[in-house]
Write an enzyme that holds these catalytic residues in place. Structure first.
Site, PDB file in Angstrom:
ATOM      1  N   GLU A 279       0.827  -1.208   0.000  1.00 30.64           N
ATOM      2  CA  GLU A 279       0.000   0.000   0.000  1.00 30.64           C
ATOM      3  C   GLU A 279       0.864   1.263   0.000  1.00 30.64           C
ATOM      4  OE1 GLU A 279      -3.314   0.063  -0.364  1.00 30.64           O
ATOM      5  OE2 GLU A 279      -3.105  -2.094  -0.654  1.00 30.64           O
ATOM      6  N   TRP A 282       1.758   1.613  -3.507  1.00 28.27           N
ATOM      7  CA  TRP A 282       0.717   2.202  -4.351  1.00 28.27           C
ATOM      8  C   TRP A 282       0.759   3.725  -4.258  1.00 28.27           C
ATOM      9  CZ3 TRP A 282      -2.398   0.671  -8.164  1.00 28.27           C
ATOM     10  CH2 TRP A 282      -3.464   1.490  -8.507  1.00 28.27           C
ATOM     11  N   TRP A 310     -20.117  11.984 -19.622  1.00 27.80           N
ATOM     12  CA  TRP A 310     -20.500  12.270 -18.241  1.00 27.80           C
ATOM     13  C   TRP A 310     -21.796  13.075 -18.215  1.00 27.80           C
ATOM     14  CZ3 TRP A 310     -17.835   9.190 -15.431  1.00 27.80           C
ATOM     15  CH2 TRP A 310     -16.478   8.951 -15.680  1.00 27.80           C
ATOM     16  N   ASN A 345     -10.853   3.177   3.488  1.00 29.70           N
ATOM     17  CA  ASN A 345     -10.416   2.924   2.116  1.00 29.70           C
ATOM     18  C   ASN A 345     -11.414   2.088   1.321  1.00 29.70           C
ATOM     19  OD1 ASN A 345      -8.334   2.846  -0.064  1.00 29.70           O
ATOM     20  ND2 ASN A 345      -8.457   0.662   0.360  1.00 29.70           N
ATOM     21  N   TRP A 363     -15.434  12.022 -12.812  1.00 35.72           N
ATOM     22  CA  TRP A 363     -14.566  11.706 -11.678  1.00 35.72           C
ATOM     23  C   TRP A 363     -13.902  12.962 -11.114  1.00 35.72           C
ATOM     24  CZ3 TRP A 363      -9.428  13.022 -11.997  1.00 35.72           C
ATOM     25  CH2 TRP A 363      -8.887  13.222 -13.273  1.00 35.72           C
ATOM     26  N   TRP A 386      -8.993   8.083  -8.036  1.00 39.69           N
ATOM     27  CA  TRP A 386     -10.244   8.350  -8.731  1.00 39.69           C
ATOM     28  C   TRP A 386     -10.207   7.801 -10.156  1.00 39.69           C
ATOM     29  CZ3 TRP A 386     -15.065   9.741  -7.588  1.00 39.69           C
ATOM     30  CH2 TRP A 386     -15.307  10.206  -6.299  1.00 39.69           C
TER      31      TRP A 386
END
Length: 487
Positions: A279, A282, A310, A345, A363, A386
């Site tokens: 993590e 990431w 969108w 999370n 987004w 996102w």
């Protein structure tokens, strides 16, 4: 400067608000010169003004850093304005001839650092820049072809092979800051919200000591079961280190060392420690991507997704922000975010997926809301996460992955501990109906004193219909060839 005394050196604090494991500070102290620790509130210097929750955190973190410096004979000089102008003013006032800083790697911040260093060096001020915020500098972790990684798993492997182990550097026992240069009073900056104070539910301890305590608590209480516990929002299975890492109150190297030390001591299985370290990887992946592909802060990493149809839906966006979508897990997360400046999370993924896929809202609208409301708002992580959920980022979730908020609630909050905390109007509903209250019989709703549409909203969109609508749009986008040259 009086006599032959050596001029002081400047340590320019930014997102490295700590004394230990701070390479810029350690190098400055090693000069043996007086130290001028300075923080400049340059709200336009990084290209995007920090959000309200971030400023709340910054206020507390700067106070903690100043207190730590004062215990050692120093103090933090606060200035507000253009960074280069304020640094020049401090140089003119003190005769400082060296500047030490830890680099920032977001595109505009990186450029600002380079421009300032170049300008000051041309005037005889030596500038020393270090990597104090990442395990490896962007550009140091590349494929065999010398290109940036676009897929996380090989990136993580290469990162862990590239990132060298460096010994921890303790906080300096003492340092001297000259009395002359004045700074601002932080109270005058107004970083803490007022009229109203929406931060009353924030339960955080910003600062280096708070970061140390959070790391210790995580190692003691949650690391041993991290792989499973991190997905359960009703328990403390995550580290909650993200805001401390963002503001540099703790270094990622220290976090990795602590996790591996716990595994070596038998306090957690090595697999659990490595899952947590992934993590951290990431977070690193996000930082490297944004540095190497600056456009992704504003546009889809995969250009074909810029054609996504969108929807303009201000009512839907407003319901999502307020935690009034009619889907309890989504609403619990959005209310937790507003009340605490943070969201679990697992729930972040579900809430984000609901916005971009159930509602087909851009987004970027969700990213902007998170930027303003998260205490751990980090440009690279926010944008990358996102885009991952939306399916338009690097190593993104497949376009057809659309989280079912009911199924996610039943799987990860089966006893309803999380939902009942943040959506108290549903507290009396039995577990069987809690994550889909609109399916409960009238008698059950009456017994729980829940009036749908009054006490709690009905779903603003049907999951099945929304999923089909999203897939129709996403299939067309996904079918377009990916233009590698545009990346």
């Amino acid at each position: 400067m009086a006599g032959d005394a050596a001029p002081p050196v400047i340590v320019w604090f930014r997102r490295d608000l700590r004394l230990a494991d701070n390479p810029a500070l350690a190098a400055a102290v090693a000069t043996g010169r007086p130290i001028l620790p300075v923080y400049v509130l340059d709200e336009g210097g990084e290209g995007r003004r920090p959000g309200g929750a971030s400023l709340w955190w910054l206020d507390k973190s700067l106070r903690a850093l100043d207190a730590a410096l004062r215990r050692r004979g120093g103090r933090l000089i606060l200035r507000r304005g253009d960074s280069e102008a304020e640094l020049r003013r401090l140089i003119d006032q003190t005769g400082a001839d060296q500047l030490f800083m830890n680099r920032r790697f977001e595109p505009e911040a990186f450029s600002q650092d380079a421009d300032i260093a170049h300008a000051l060096k041309g005037e005889g001020v030596a500038c020393h820049a270090f990597n104090g915020g990442l395990l490896a500098r962007p550009g140091d972790v590349l494929t065999g072809a010398g290109k940036p990684y676009r897929v996380f798993t090989p990136f993580l492997k290469a990162l862990l092979q590239t990132a060298s182990e460096k010994p921890a550097t303790p906080a300096p026992a003492a340092l001297l800051t000259p009395e002359g240069p004045a700074g601002d009073d932080i109270d005058g900056w107004g970083l803490h919200p007022s009229a109203p104070d929406w931060s009353q539910g924030f339960d955080w301890a910003p600062g280096e000591a708070g970061a140390d305590a959070a790391l210790s608590a995580f190692i003691d209480d949650a690391l041993a079961d991290y792989e499973t516990g991190r997905d359960v929002p009703g328990r403390g299975g995550t580290s909650r280190l993200s805001p401390h890492l963002h503001w540099g109150e703790i270094s990622p190297r220290r976090v990795v060392r602590a996790a591996r030390a716990a595994a070596a001591q038998g306090r957690a299985a090595p697999a659990q420690a490595e899952k947590f370290i992934a993590e951290i990887g990431w977070r690193e992946f996000s930082a490297h991507l944004l540095h190497q592909f600056p456009y992704m802060a504003e546009r889809a990493f995969r250009p074909e997704f810029d054609a996504m149809p969108w929807r303009a839906d201000p009512d839907g966006l407003g319901a999502w922000k307020a935690g009034r979508t009619g889907y309890p897990l989504v609403d619990a997360g959005m209310r937790e975010l507003w009340a605490t400046g943070w969201m679990h999370n697992r729930v972040r993924m579900v809430a984000a997926s609901f916005l971009v896929k159930h509602l087909l809202i851009d987004w970027r609208d969700g990213e902007a809301w998170f930027w303003d409301t998260l205490v751990d708002a980090d440009l690279a992580s926010n944008v990358q996460n996102w885009q991952w959920v939306a399916g338009c980022g690097a190593d993104a979730a497949p376009y057809f992955r659309i989280f079912n908020p009911v199924a996610q609630g039943e799987k990860f909050d089966p006893a309803g501990r999380y939902v009942r905390r943040w959506v108290p109007e549903l507290r009396a509903l039995p577990d069987r109906w809690l994550h889909a209250p609109w399916t409960a019989p009238d008698a059950v709703l009456a017994e729980a004193r829940v009036r749908l549409g009054r006490d709690y909203p009905r779903p603003i969109v049907d999951h099945g219909a929304a999923r089909a609508r999203a897939l129709d749009g996403l299939k067309a986008i996904a079918a377009r060839p990916m233009d590698e040259e545009a990346l």
